[in-house]
Design an enzyme around this catalytic site. Structure first.
Site, PDB file in Angstrom:
ATOM      1  N   HIS A  97      37.990 -62.163  41.492  1.00 64.10           N
ATOM      2  CA  HIS A  97      38.948 -60.891  41.733  1.00 64.10           C
ATOM      3  C   HIS A  97      38.304 -59.753  41.861  1.00 64.10           C
ATOM      4  CE1 HIS A  97      40.985 -57.570  39.685  1.00 64.10           C
ATOM      5  NE2 HIS A  97      42.451 -58.266  39.994  1.00 64.10           N
ATOM      6  N   ASN A  98      37.275 -59.599  40.932  1.00 64.29           N
ATOM      7  CA  ASN A  98      36.379 -58.354  40.660  1.00 64.29           C
ATOM      8  C   ASN A  98      35.601 -58.021  42.103  1.00 64.29           C
ATOM      9  OD1 ASN A  98      37.703 -58.119  38.275  1.00 64.29           O
ATOM     10  ND2 ASN A  98      36.136 -57.143  37.454  1.00 64.29           N
ATOM     11  N   GLU A 141      37.767 -56.898  44.555  1.00 70.37           N
ATOM     12  CA  GLU A 141      38.146 -55.447  44.205  1.00 70.37           C
ATOM     13  C   GLU A 141      36.950 -54.557  44.710  1.00 70.37           C
ATOM     14  OE1 GLU A 141      38.725 -54.983  40.021  1.00 70.37           O
ATOM     15  OE2 GLU A 141      37.434 -53.472  40.282  1.00 70.37           O
ATOM     16  N   LYS A 161      38.417 -64.375  37.197  1.00 69.35           N
ATOM     17  CA  LYS A 161      38.373 -63.115  37.106  1.00 69.35           C
ATOM     18  C   LYS A 161      37.024 -62.354  37.940  1.00 69.35           C
ATOM     19  CE  LYS A 161      39.556 -58.808  35.686  1.00 69.35           C
ATOM     20  NZ  LYS A 161      38.206 -58.158  35.102  1.00 69.35           N
ATOM     21  N   SER A 210      43.044 -58.264  33.950  1.00 66.11           N
ATOM     22  CA  SER A 210      43.007 -57.089  34.989  1.00 66.11           C
ATOM     23  C   SER A 210      44.095 -56.412  34.793  1.00 66.11           C
ATOM     24  CB  SER A 210      43.133 -57.968  36.540  1.00 66.11           C
ATOM     25  OG  SER A 210      43.116 -56.924  37.502  1.00 66.11           O
TER      26      SER A 210
END
Lengths: 308, 308, 308, 308
Positions: free
Chosen positions: B181-182, B185, B178, B126
């Site tokens: 995480h996205n 986001e 990840k 990221s």
């Protein structure tokens, strides 16, 4: 039995058909509309309908205790009509709001009118343009005494005297129940729309959406009147390319969403069904622009210019 | 200490900057890209970057055990590169997929490569275009032995050797972390976008959205890097009229939504953030057309023609 | 420069700390609280704070034009305090509501008070229990003249005189902006909660959620103050088994949801974040019971008894 | 006309009733179930049903080309049965999976079986426990030749030979169409549940939910079979206090949600209906605990202990 009589103000798609159905049931309907021609045309086609040139004429034509039924758009039009009616009606008369309306306003109106001795009844009416022939589904709020005068008309508007109408509870409960009905309707419609969209996108199966809608009408779990209507229009056209992807929303859907928030009850389906309509109206565009810019900001992702 | 060296395949926005950051840290980077010019340009600007004309050249240039790091679009491009690399690498070598990728595929790839004695590490990266200067946030999945060879590079790519990188767990856990995480986001971005849309629509207050974004950067609960970026672009333009209201979505957001369904964990915010992007892409249009037709069907409501 | 002085009514978690911060900045704070002990304790620790036994005493202590700042729970407590203050203040005095409040009420109050020549300013204050040391983020609504008297205090409450405070617009815009801020906060919090829930459910990876939260604080796209706080509490406990899965909601979240519906702007993330809190409070239970019974109705699926 | 005969494996709620309906229609049903007693009992009540002790016996009893119909839980049970059947059937025979199943698996199975010359047909069956008497709604996927052998049975299972069944398209399209049907069903159910929950929470109106459900069955826009069932159970009990607020979910709802993400089509209603079921199963608890801790972190808000 004396001849039933009623005053009806508002002869649009709903009001006009309700006047006809009441007249067919033997009621003398004193019909009034902003544009006199509409009332005249209605009266021309039905002996039991009398076209009036003013609300004064309607009120003067009715014997006390009068039942005056409003079928006007909610908001300013209904507000104005109630004020006008309040000035004409007498203690003991009954004012009915049969249009969609916010139940909180019904409660407030009933309070105001009670000071004059006028009784207020809020009626939610479902059935759309099919009600004339099939009968309407009616949910009424008000006190027993006021309802007693209104029930004879509910019995005629309903599909049959013993079903399709209900005295739901005190003033406000008629519009409240109709509001929730429409919230459910929004959710059901959206559920069907999403399902057909998924099938339409599955091009490799070359599904015939009209046949599937017709199929499901028979013994499936989702069989319903909305599906009947859907099967009907898909038969004529299942591509829908000439239809703009824009869906209007009305007060009822919004009031249900407000109610859920005020009560603290989760209604994700009803609220999202409403919001997808907002999005179809272009009301998601600013948020989408923000997102495109944020993606550019952290990831350097290209942003489309307008019209690209 | 021996000179660190790495092979890097894929020199796009992310890969190119990572090559630079590694080179700045003293690593010799054997850089390869489908288009040789990109590698050449990179090498021209940095003594530690060597432009290679083929993956064979990259592999031949590295001493065993080799670390070959891929930064290619997920899907076919990465698949092909892994097959190609597998044919060139030797037992004990380490293949890293540092691009966004579906964690299930990482697990499957690791299994395949293990048969050849090649170790696979999945790294989620990221930081976007800002990583070159600020350092990247890196989450790695793989076994201890493989990680031992990769960690020196993670320490250089991260903002500092002791933070901004993590050995998250076994193979797959890097891409999984990840992915989540996205997903977060997406949710945060949509939250900001909705909030600014509400303020933009409140025309009577004439709010200055740029000033509000800047304000919130100081001591508010919503202060965040996404807000910093937002404040930045709003300063230049808060009308956004020249930006198309279309938001792309990527694998990560979809995989998170799939994961939630497979795990049976409710993620309304992540999933709706994704769906609003779909809607911005015109993928809600068929459903909207269906709804417009249903409203016509029961209520006689007018339907707009295309382009009206 | 004359000594700054202010009256502060409401010394809870927010008000008490704000009194301290103003006093630290050199302001004489006439502090009043329903329970006098709280005011006394505050005054005992700070020379610039004067504990008052009544609102009358506060008003009598201040020189005109007075600034009286309320930090009381929204609703009846604030309503009562405004009425009380209105009876004591004089034309030219300024009444500030710095607690969370519905912006529509702020507008209505300002109108009422204007009749008496009292100016009303609504200030949204963010920063929570950390504001004492870090400064607060403040968004104020009101006319220029009123703001002129309030800005000196905003500068002291903010992290620095030149940032962290804003005259957002006319009366109502302070509370409106804070309302939207909190709506965004709800969405961001829910996004994080969903993400960590997905990782917690992925038991096969044995992820260390505390380490991941700490990791993301460095260079990731989701870095934010909420993540800082999350990393903090996860360090101490990431199982959370002793925490009840019940999340309170406050007026701000609901007002934002109402605003979205009234404006016709889709806010699925904000609204769903709110509804998941409702669900955590058991407000989804009746709907769930209905669904269980429907499934039984069409499919014969077993229904669990209470407590099974 | 030769006597119709079929093999039926899986005599649960759905399969058992389908065996009976086929037998009533004159079909000889070779019935097999893991537990022989179930088959025996079925055969005891119906001359046209023959209880078999093994799948071998079923296959041996049928004349080629055989139609073997599976009604087993999707997943391992169906997988095992298909492998077992594949070993027994001959080229030209037809294997039908009439249970709920993921359409992608149907396509994969058909491919595998085609290698052996066995034709595969996937049939989605709706109608629940009411299908025995009302007939089922059936959507079949497969090639023309295979369907030709299956259609006689579809005509008997359907409410009438000319409606309630459809050859939807190629293999997979039967299960796909049923999947979407169930996705819609989830959305409709949730819409009703939300609406009734709103009315139940409106205690001041003392609404009789049983009467309202009954009312809406007549001429309302939401009239539907799900409403018929709802009216039915509300008549007996509208408090539902003895029903656990826990709603199971099945493969169909999840597959629809996955499909939407894979296609990039927004389905907020279907997906949220599924997620509210997840929440009812306690799968939102970790997220809720996270939120409670975040609120404590920034605002000092109290957190409830477990069981408070």
């Amino acid at each position: 039995m004396t001849q039933l009589q009623i005053g009806l103000y508002g002869l649009g798609r709903m009001g006009g058909n309700m006047a006809k159905r009441l007249a067919r049931g033997g009621v003398t309907v004193y019909a009034y509309n902003r544009s006199f021609e509409v009332a005249e045309k209605l009266a021309a086609g039905d002996d039991n309908v009398r076209a009036c040139r003013s609300l004064e004429e309607v009120v003067a034509s009715l014997s006390a205790p009068r039942v005056l039924w409003l079928m006007l758009p909610s908001g300013p039009a209904t507000e104005a009509a109630i004020l006008q009616a309040a000035a004409l009606l007498e203690p003991g008369d009954i004012l009915v709001d049969g249009a969609n309306g916010y139940y909180k306003e019904a409660i407030a109106r009933a309070d105001q009118l009670a000071g004059q001795g006028i009784r207020f009844v809020d009626v939610g009416v479902s059935g759309g343009i099919w009600g004339l022939d099939n009968g309407y589904c009616l949910m009424a709020g008000g006190d027993e005494a006021a309802l007693a005068a209104v029930i004879p008309f509910l019995k005629l508007l309903a599909p049959a005297p013993d079903r399709g109408w209900l005295h739901a509870g005190p003033v406000g409960s008629g519009h409240f129940t109709k509001m929730v009905h429409n919230g459910i309707e929004y959710g059901m419609m959206q559920a069907f729309a999403e399902g057909f969209a998924l099938m339409q996108a599955k091009t490799e199966f070359e599904l015939d959406l009209a046949k599937i809608a017709e199929l499901w009408r028979h013994s499936s779990v989702v069989r319903s009147w909305l599906l009947d209507l859907t099967a009907d229009f898909l038969k004529a056209d299942q591509k829908l390319v000439d239809i703009a992807p824009v869906v209007a929303d009305s007060g009822e859907g919004r009031w249900t969403a407000l109610e859920a928030v005020e009560q603290g009850v989760p209604t994700p389906v009803m609220s999202l069904a409403l919001m997808m309509r907002f999005a179809s109206q272009g009301k998601n565009d600013y948020a989408a622009r923000m997102l495109a810019m944020m993606r550019k900001g952290f990831g350097g992702h290209a942003v489309q210019g307008k019209g690209e």
